[in-house]
Design an enzyme around this catalytic site. Sequence first.
Site, PDB file in Angstrom:
ATOM      1  N   GLY A   1       0.827  -1.199   0.000  1.00 24.12           N
ATOM      2  CA  GLY A   1       0.000   0.000   0.000  1.00 24.12           C
ATOM      3  C   GLY A   1       0.859   1.245   0.000  1.00 24.12           C
ATOM      4  O   GLY A   1       1.991   1.222   0.496  1.00 24.12           O
TER       5      GLY A   1
ATOM      6  N   GLN B   1       3.261   9.998   1.291  1.00 20.58           N
ATOM      7  CA  GLN B   1       4.556   9.299   1.297  1.00 20.58           C
ATOM      8  C   GLN B   1       5.402   9.663   0.086  1.00 20.58           C
ATOM      9  O   GLN B   1       6.617   9.461   0.086  1.00 20.58           O
ATOM     10  CB  GLN B   1       4.346   7.775   1.314  1.00 20.58           C
ATOM     11  CG  GLN B   1       3.770   7.240   2.605  1.00 20.58           C
ATOM     12  CD  GLN B   1       3.640   5.734   2.537  1.00 20.58           C
ATOM     13  OE1 GLN B   1       2.648   5.212   2.057  1.00 20.58           O
ATOM     14  NE2 GLN B   1       4.648   5.016   3.000  1.00 20.58           N
TER      15      GLN B   1
ATOM     16  N   CYS C   1       6.330  -0.500   6.773  1.00 22.57           N
ATOM     17  CA  CYS C   1       5.942   0.681   6.006  1.00 22.57           C
ATOM     18  C   CYS C   1       7.106   1.094   5.111  1.00 22.57           C
ATOM     19  O   CYS C   1       8.256   1.066   5.550  1.00 22.57           O
ATOM     20  CB  CYS C   1       5.613   1.812   6.978  1.00 22.57           C
ATOM     21  SG  CYS C   1       5.146   3.347   6.177  1.00 22.57           S
ATOM     22  N   LEU C   2       6.801   1.482   3.880  1.00 23.39           N
ATOM     23  CA  LEU C   2       7.871   1.900   2.961  1.00 23.39           C
ATOM     24  C   LEU C   2       8.578   3.159   3.459  1.00 23.39           C
ATOM     25  O   LEU C   2       9.714   3.414   3.089  1.00 23.39           O
ATOM     26  CB  LEU C   2       7.291   2.142   1.560  1.00 23.39           C
ATOM     27  CG  LEU C   2       6.757   0.886   0.843  1.00 23.39           C
ATOM     28  CD1 LEU C   2       6.007   1.273  -0.421  1.00 23.39           C
ATOM     29  CD2 LEU C   2       7.888  -0.080   0.524  1.00 23.39           C
TER      30      LEU C   2
ATOM     31  N   HIS D   1      -3.891   1.581   8.183  1.00 16.03           N
ATOM     32  CA  HIS D   1      -2.507   2.072   8.135  1.00 16.03           C
ATOM     33  C   HIS D   1      -2.373   3.238   7.134  1.00 16.03           C
ATOM     34  O   HIS D   1      -1.770   4.266   7.442  1.00 16.03           O
ATOM     35  CB  HIS D   1      -1.607   0.891   7.738  1.00 16.03           C
ATOM     36  CG  HIS D   1      -0.164   1.207   7.528  1.00 16.03           C
ATOM     37  ND1 HIS D   1       0.845   0.611   8.248  1.00 16.03           N
ATOM     38  CD2 HIS D   1       0.461   2.045   6.653  1.00 16.03           C
ATOM     39  CE1 HIS D   1       2.012   1.074   7.843  1.00 16.03           C
ATOM     40  NE2 HIS D   1       1.808   1.941   6.861  1.00 16.03           N
ATOM     41  N   GLU D   2      -2.990   3.065   5.949  1.00 16.09           N
ATOM     42  CA  GLU D   2      -2.842   4.092   4.901  1.00 16.09           C
ATOM     43  C   GLU D   2      -3.626   5.365   5.228  1.00 16.09           C
ATOM     44  O   GLU D   2      -3.150   6.466   4.964  1.00 16.09           O
ATOM     45  CB  GLU D   2      -3.269   3.540   3.532  1.00 16.09           C
ATOM     46  CG  GLU D   2      -2.518   2.307   3.050  1.00 16.09           C
ATOM     47  CD  GLU D   2      -1.000   2.461   3.017  1.00 16.09           C
ATOM     48  OE1 GLU D   2      -0.514   3.591   2.900  1.00 16.09           O
ATOM     49  OE2 GLU D   2      -0.310   1.434   3.131  1.00 16.09           O
TER      50      GLU D   2
ATOM     51  N   HIS E   1      -1.694   7.560   7.361  1.00 21.35           N
ATOM     52  CA  HIS E   1      -0.728   8.392   6.619  1.00 21.35           C
ATOM     53  C   HIS E   1      -1.356   9.714   6.173  1.00 21.35           C
ATOM     54  O   HIS E   1      -0.702  10.758   6.182  1.00 21.35           O
ATOM     55  CB  HIS E   1      -0.242   7.666   5.360  1.00 21.35           C
ATOM     56  CG  HIS E   1       0.910   6.726   5.580  1.00 21.35           C
ATOM     57  ND1 HIS E   1       2.125   7.139   6.062  1.00 21.35           N
ATOM     58  CD2 HIS E   1       1.037   5.392   5.343  1.00 21.35           C
ATOM     59  CE1 HIS E   1       2.947   6.094   6.116  1.00 21.35           C
ATOM     60  NE2 HIS E   1       2.305   5.018   5.700  1.00 21.35           N
TER      61      HIS E   1
HETATM   62 NI    NI Z   1       3.027   3.039   5.529  1.00 19.80          NI
END
Ligand code: NI
Length: 173
Positions: free
Chosen positions: A47, A52, A94-95, A136-137, A140
């Site tokens: 995701g 991000q 997470c990226l 989670h997204e 963000h």
């Molecule tokens: Ni993330």
Amino acid sequence: MTILKILTIPDPRLKHKSSDIEVFNKELKKTVKDMYETLYASGNGIGLAAPQVDIRKRIVVIDLNEDGKSSPITFINPKIIKFSDEKFINQEGCLSVPEYYADVERAKEVEVEWFNDSGVKFKKKLSGLLSICIQHEIDHLDGVLFIDHLSTLKRKMAIQKIKKTKKNIGNNE
Ligand code: NI
């Protein structure tokens, strides 16, 4: 299509709140395509949220890629309208927090309203990995990272670890 640069902690741009998409146009579709391209290029991400990649808009792309089968879902202005009382704990990554994983407690099911990139509205109950991922997204989009759900000590350890990794590869951004 373009592969966008993914911001990593402790970049302060990850802490901003993103704003709603108001116009569903070609530019939005291009951004969504670029986000998928960036997600797939990451190799292990499932995701990605627009902040991000330094775009302060409420756009999320998810592809759980379960059993090697691609199933992209684009969430524009996603909103959780109901959280289940039942919770579960899962390991998250997470990226923007590379090579760090930790257990986070989330609602087991969430009812979500969103639009696709053509402006069509959806409302669905999401469970399993998709439930974790959308929670989670959406975090963000509100400037919240999964490590913000951890204790202060664990969060500090995560930040230290990532700073060290960046130093080792000579990246001091
Ligand atoms: Ni993330």
